[in-house]
Scaffold this active site. Sequence first.
Site, PDB file in Angstrom:
ATOM      1  N   ALA A  93       0.817  -1.216   0.000  1.00  0.00           N
ATOM      2  CA  ALA A  93       0.000   0.000   0.000  1.00  0.00           C
ATOM      3  C   ALA A  93       0.852   1.267   0.000  1.00  0.00           C
ATOM      4  O   ALA A  93       0.636   2.186  -0.797  1.00  0.00           O
ATOM      5  CB  ALA A  93      -0.938  -0.008   1.210  1.00  0.00           C
ATOM      6  N   ASN A 119       2.982   1.626  -3.117  1.00  0.00           N
ATOM      7  CA  ASN A 119       2.096   2.007  -4.219  1.00  0.00           C
ATOM      8  C   ASN A 119       1.867   3.517  -4.231  1.00  0.00           C
ATOM      9  O   ASN A 119       1.886   4.166  -5.286  1.00  0.00           O
ATOM     10  CB  ASN A 119       0.741   1.305  -4.098  1.00  0.00           C
ATOM     11  CG  ASN A 119       0.801  -0.190  -4.312  1.00  0.00           C
ATOM     12  OD1 ASN A 119       1.803  -0.731  -4.763  1.00  0.00           O
ATOM     13  ND2 ASN A 119      -0.281  -0.872  -3.981  1.00  0.00           N
ATOM     14  N   TYR A 174       2.005 -12.668  -1.456  1.00  0.00           N
ATOM     15  CA  TYR A 174       0.594 -13.061  -1.442  1.00  0.00           C
ATOM     16  C   TYR A 174       0.188 -13.532  -2.822  1.00  0.00           C
ATOM     17  O   TYR A 174       0.818 -13.201  -3.827  1.00  0.00           O
ATOM     18  CB  TYR A 174      -0.299 -11.937  -0.912  1.00  0.00           C
ATOM     19  CG  TYR A 174      -0.705 -10.832  -1.846  1.00  0.00           C
ATOM     20  CD1 TYR A 174      -1.937 -10.867  -2.512  1.00  0.00           C
ATOM     21  CD2 TYR A 174       0.085  -9.699  -2.015  1.00  0.00           C
ATOM     22  CE1 TYR A 174      -2.351  -9.829  -3.330  1.00  0.00           C
ATOM     23  CE2 TYR A 174      -0.314  -8.655  -2.828  1.00  0.00           C
ATOM     24  CZ  TYR A 174      -1.532  -8.727  -3.488  1.00  0.00           C
ATOM     25  OH  TYR A 174      -1.932  -7.701  -4.296  1.00  0.00           O
ATOM     26  N   ASP A 208       0.978 -14.846   2.564  1.00  0.00           N
ATOM     27  CA  ASP A 208       2.065 -15.668   3.090  1.00  0.00           C
ATOM     28  C   ASP A 208       3.150 -14.709   3.575  1.00  0.00           C
ATOM     29  O   ASP A 208       4.164 -14.509   2.920  1.00  0.00           O
ATOM     30  CB  ASP A 208       2.595 -16.608   2.005  1.00  0.00           C
ATOM     31  CG  ASP A 208       3.707 -17.514   2.495  1.00  0.00           C
ATOM     32  OD1 ASP A 208       3.838 -17.669   3.731  1.00  0.00           O
ATOM     33  OD2 ASP A 208       4.460 -18.049   1.662  1.00  0.00           O
ATOM     34  N   ARG A 244     -16.068   6.283  -1.257  1.00  0.00           N
ATOM     35  CA  ARG A 244     -17.360   5.593  -1.348  1.00  0.00           C
ATOM     36  C   ARG A 244     -17.456   4.707  -2.588  1.00  0.00           C
ATOM     37  O   ARG A 244     -18.528   4.557  -3.161  1.00  0.00           O
ATOM     38  CB  ARG A 244     -18.488   6.633  -1.346  1.00  0.00           C
ATOM     39  CG  ARG A 244     -18.500   7.527  -0.123  1.00  0.00           C
ATOM     40  CD  ARG A 244     -19.551   8.618  -0.211  1.00  0.00           C
ATOM     41  NE  ARG A 244     -19.245   9.578  -1.268  1.00  0.00           N
ATOM     42  CZ  ARG A 244     -19.951  10.672  -1.522  1.00  0.00           C
ATOM     43  NH1 ARG A 244     -21.009  10.953  -0.765  1.00  0.00           N
ATOM     44  NH2 ARG A 244     -19.611  11.490  -2.486  1.00  0.00           N
ATOM     45  N   GLY A 298     -17.660   7.727  -5.632  1.00  0.00           N
ATOM     46  CA  GLY A 298     -16.664   8.777  -5.502  1.00  0.00           C
ATOM     47  C   GLY A 298     -16.241   9.007  -4.065  1.00  0.00           C
ATOM     48  O   GLY A 298     -16.316   8.117  -3.217  1.00  0.00           O
ATOM     49  N   GLY A 301      -7.166   2.233  -4.721  1.00  0.00           N
ATOM     50  CA  GLY A 301      -7.233   3.153  -3.589  1.00  0.00           C
ATOM     51  C   GLY A 301      -5.902   3.823  -3.309  1.00  0.00           C
ATOM     52  O   GLY A 301      -5.842   5.033  -3.013  1.00  0.00           O
ATOM     53  N   ASP A 302      -4.825   3.057  -3.392  1.00  0.00           N
ATOM     54  CA  ASP A 302      -3.491   3.633  -3.185  1.00  0.00           C
ATOM     55  C   ASP A 302      -3.172   4.652  -4.276  1.00  0.00           C
ATOM     56  O   ASP A 302      -2.537   5.680  -4.012  1.00  0.00           O
ATOM     57  CB  ASP A 302      -2.432   2.536  -3.199  1.00  0.00           C
ATOM     58  CG  ASP A 302      -2.692   1.461  -2.161  1.00  0.00           C
ATOM     59  OD1 ASP A 302      -3.217   1.790  -1.080  1.00  0.00           O
ATOM     60  OD2 ASP A 302      -2.377   0.287  -2.435  1.00  0.00           O
TER      61      ASP A 302
END
Length: 317
Positions: A35, A38, A89, A105, A228, A232, A258-259
């Site tokens: 995250a 990113n 992962y 993992d 949301r 948005g 999102g990142d």
Amino acid sequence: MTDLVTFGETMLRLSPPHGERIETADQYDVHVAGAESNVATAAQRLGLDAAWTSKLPDSPPGRKVANELRGHGVTVDVVWSDEGRQGTYYLETGEAPRGNNVIYDRRDAAVTTASTEELPVDRIESAEAFHTTGITPALSDTLEETTADLLAAAQDAGTTTSFDLNYRSKLWEPAEARPVLEGLFPDVDVLVVAERDAENVLDRTGDAESIAGGLADDFGIEVVIVTRGSRGALALADGETSEQPTFEASNAHPVGTGDSFVGGFLSQYVRGAEVPEAMEYGSATAALKRSVPGDLAVVTPDEVEAVIEGGTADISR
């Protein structure tokens, strides 16, 4: 001086070809995924001088993480460890009625032992902004303490602090997460929280504006952004609310969206843009990410600006 420093775990993501099962696939795509890294990558590609700090194993997988981020211009300022491993992962994508499946993992990953004393606190204190997420303190007791220390150090130094709640149910339960996360909020200047997480983890009710207002008032947070999904995002800053719709985009590669929003937002906000302008930039960056494989927003400022101006990143003319 570094514009933005981020701190957190970065893993290697292994994905079988679309639609194939992990247990039967005989090949996997490998992507660098975390995250905070990113966010650093998106911000760096969009004009900031960004650094990512963490702890990596001194091993080929650890060096792959570092080399990938350096390839996008991000400064990698990490502790190299002879102990611990590189977390991974697996992401299996599937069509309805079979959804996506994520298997982590990350046990005994080197980053889980990262302490404040061994990290570049001076770089954070001299930066314009510092960003981390709610994933990091969930990984170990040590990282819970380190995250709190770094946010406090940044706040005391006058560095703008940014925090994405980024709740992960596979890491901890809401009842465990809430007191830890709320304990960090007094040292946060910019908070990003998904509406569903505000409700399920922070026990905040009402619409997005009410959620943002309550968090701002209770913890003295300067900017609260409530995301949301397809509806948005809403931001509250200096008592004023602003809403930003999503830009039309495919859903081919949603991981990291999102990142990318946060990275795009910070790329403008750190340079002095008003919150509505930075929100628009973040939304356009997130839309572009959905067309890019992997977790990183491999985008350019021209593409983001083209989306803002016309809804599509056609920069060929």
